[in-house]
Design an enzyme around this catalytic site. Structure first.
Site, short mmCIF file in Angstrom:
data_model
loop_
_atom_site.label_atom_id
_atom_site.label_comp_id
_atom_site.label_asym_id
_atom_site.label_seq_id
_atom_site.Cartn_x
_atom_site.Cartn_y
_atom_site.Cartn_z
N CYS A 1 -2.84 -2.54 -3.84
CA CYS A 1 -3.87 -2.02 -4.73
C CYS A 1 -4.26 -3.01 -5.80
CB CYS A 1 -3.40 -0.70 -5.36
SG CYS A 1 -1.74 -0.75 -5.92
N THR B 1 -2.38 24.13 1.71
CA THR B 1 -2.01 24.27 3.13
C THR B 1 -1.33 23.00 3.60
OG1 THR B 1 -3.90 25.72 3.45
CG2 THR B 1 -2.95 24.71 5.43
N GLN C 1 9.64 1.91 -1.52
CA GLN C 1 9.86 0.64 -0.82
C GLN C 1 11.30 0.45 -0.34
OE1 GLN C 1 7.68 -1.50 0.23
NE2 GLN C 1 5.83 -0.90 -0.88
N THR D 1 2.05 8.24 -4.70
CA THR D 1 1.36 8.35 -5.99
C THR D 1 1.49 9.76 -6.54
OG1 THR D 1 -0.18 6.62 -5.31
CG2 THR D 1 -0.89 8.05 -7.11
N ASN E 1 8.00 -3.36 -4.88
CA ASN E 1 7.09 -3.59 -3.75
C ASN E 1 6.69 -5.05 -3.60
OD1 ASN E 1 6.10 -2.31 -6.25
ND2 ASN E 1 4.07 -2.93 -5.53
N SER F 1 7.25 7.92 0.52
CA SER F 1 5.92 7.88 1.13
C SER F 1 6.07 7.54 2.61
CB SER F 1 5.06 6.83 0.42
OG SER F 1 3.80 6.75 1.04
N ALA F 2 5.44 8.34 3.48
CA ALA F 2 5.65 8.17 4.92
C ALA F 2 5.09 6.87 5.47
CB ALA F 2 5.02 9.36 5.66
N HIS F 3 3.97 6.41 4.89
CA HIS F 3 3.31 5.27 5.54
C HIS F 3 4.02 3.94 5.34
CE1 HIS F 3 0.89 3.21 2.26
NE2 HIS F 3 1.08 4.36 1.65
#
Ligand code: PLP
Length: 450
Positions: free
Chosen positions: A384, A296, A238, A70, A210, A258-260
């Site tokens: 979502c 950070t 995706q 996002t 997606n 996106s890593a997940h």
């Protein structure tokens, strides 16, 4: 539980978790610290940057870590548009009440400028990074409405992270063309070419969808964008880790990851920014990531993302062959066993793991719940938008009626899906569909007259 919802998120691979764990304990240091533990953390972040870059054929310095897909989509879209004539609509505004922290943060300890106007604001091109501005600017958005001198092109089937960003720009005076797709979910590159205007500043078209898994003809779109010298962004959340990606072959300038979605942790992603691409930074803070994305670094998550990218790069050819064979088995089996069923966008090129199936006469959410009770996790569409009253915008964009869209389910397989699980799904789903259809007077009536 048989998990067939990998497009919503994937489990963290055990090797990814192992790689991350030291960065929560022994190697906890801040990657910006100059002492030895800090330098170890820095080295780990830079290794991850190389691993992520290698997954998409990029240079490490072209990768900016973010909090996920996002943020990367928003950074790409707002960042490019703000680079043009409407910058005043997006720049943070000066906040007079909060000057104190700024004095301590700048290297020179110089007072912030009395007023920061659009033309003096630095660009955050990673290749050409400039020193960050004073943090006397809050993150609130100016209410200034821009004149419609910028135009962006996108598609109707984008993820909400893109569509809602485009909508927010439109509310600020940016012209937005949302191109339709055909019944297979594919965008016609020639329609895109025809939509280009002299003031088009960005083309953003997703790589794989997606909900359907449909893969867009990105190389062709990239060629058109390049011919017209228009920055081209793609949301590859995706597709990454499922199919090969080469940013040079696809001619993309900006790419979201996106890593997940690829067996990494949640809350970390990346934006690829081709060297020389100009975009405004969204966040203002320290000098992290050369000012392009201050804050950070989440070292453990970034290390996990890097490891996940490396695993994906080495395994996706094997994964793709195995997973697509299981997916095809699931599709064929369901179509054979259940009447009045069809695969949405069946004829388009699709990611190997995704199928979206229309079960006429059932309420999709009721079937998701029924399957959940029987031990299968799947989805009515994007995670979502699950629970939303409206049918999926993707399914209506490919021409499905409201009822057809609401009767469609997404099954998305993953690296750990087994043949036995698919067999269980094939034994279970037809029973659940039959039970729901038996309770539906409209379905009974409709099939009685056939
Ligand atoms: N883009 C696409 C295509 C997605 O599928 C998703 C998540 O479902 C996102 C963007 C958002 O990614 P994240 O969850 O990392 O914010």
């Amino acid at each position: 539980m048989i998990y067939l919802d990998h497009n919503a998120t994937t489990p963290v691979d055990p090797a990814v978790l192992d790689a991350m764990l030291p960065y929560f304990s022994a190697d906890f240091a801040n990657a910006s610290s100059i002492h030895t533990p800090g330098q170890r953390a820095r080295a780990a972040v830079e290794t991850a940057r190389e691993q992520v870059a290698a997954l998409i054929g990029a240079k490490p310095q072209e990768i900016v870590f973010t909090s996920g897909g996002t943020e990367s989509d928003n950074h790409a879209i707002f960042g490019v548009v703000a680079q043009h004539s409407v910058a005043q609509a997006f720049l943070p505004v000066r906040h007079e009440r909060n000057p104190a922290p700024t004095q301590t943060r700048t290297a020179t300890n110089a007072a912030p400028p009395p007023h920061r106007n659009v033309s003096s604001n630095p660009s955050s091109s990673l290749a050409n990074s400039t020193s960050p501005p004073s943090s006397s600017f809050t993150s609130s958005i100016s209410s200034t409405s821009a004149s419609p001198t910028s135009h962006i092109i996108t598609s109707t089937i984008e993820h909400e992270a893109v569509l809602n960003a485009a909508q927010a720009l439109e509310q600020r005076g940016v012209a937005v063309t949302c191109l339709p797709v055909n019944r297979s979910g594919l965008l016609d590159p020639e329609k895109l070419r025809a939509a280009i205007r002299p003031d088009t500043v960005l083309i953003t078209v997703m790589h794989a969808n997606n909900e359907l898994g449909v893969i867009q003809p990105l190389a062709e779109i990239g060629r058109i964008a390049k011919e017209h010298k228009i920055p081209f962004h793609t949301d590859a959340v995706q597709s990454a880790g499922k199919i090969p990606i080469d940013v040079n072959a696809l001619k993309v300038d900006l790419l979201t990851l996106s890593a997940h979605k690829l067996y990494g942790p949640k809350g970390v992603g990346a934006l690829y920014i081709r060297t020389g691409t100009k975009l405004q930074q969204l966040l203002y803070g320290g000098h992290h990531q050369r000012g392009a994305r201050p804050g950070t670094e989440n070292v453990a998550a970034i290390v996990g993302f890097g490891k996940a990218a490396e695993l994906a790069r080495h395994s996706f050819a094997d994964d793709a062959a195995r997973i697509s064979s299981l997916r095809d088995q699931l599709e064929r089996g369901l179509l054979e066993r259940i009447p009045n069923t069809r695969v949405n966008a069946a004829n388009a090129p699709r990611t190997p793991n995704t199928t979206n199936i229309l079960f006429s006469g059932i309420e999709g959410e009721a079937l998701v719940i029924a399957l959940d009770l029987k031990g299968i996790a799947c989805s009515v569409g994007a995670a979502c938008s699950s629970g939303a009253i409206e049918p999926s915008h993707v399914l209506t964009a490919i021409g499905l009626s409201h009822d057809e869209a609401k009767s469609s389910l997404r099954f998305s397989l993953g690296r750990h899906t087994t043949a036995a699980e698919i067999q269980f799904a094939l034994d279970t789903i037809p029973v659940a569909v039959a039970q729901l259809r038996a309770l539906s007077p409209t379905y009974q009536k409709a099939t009685a007259v056939q």
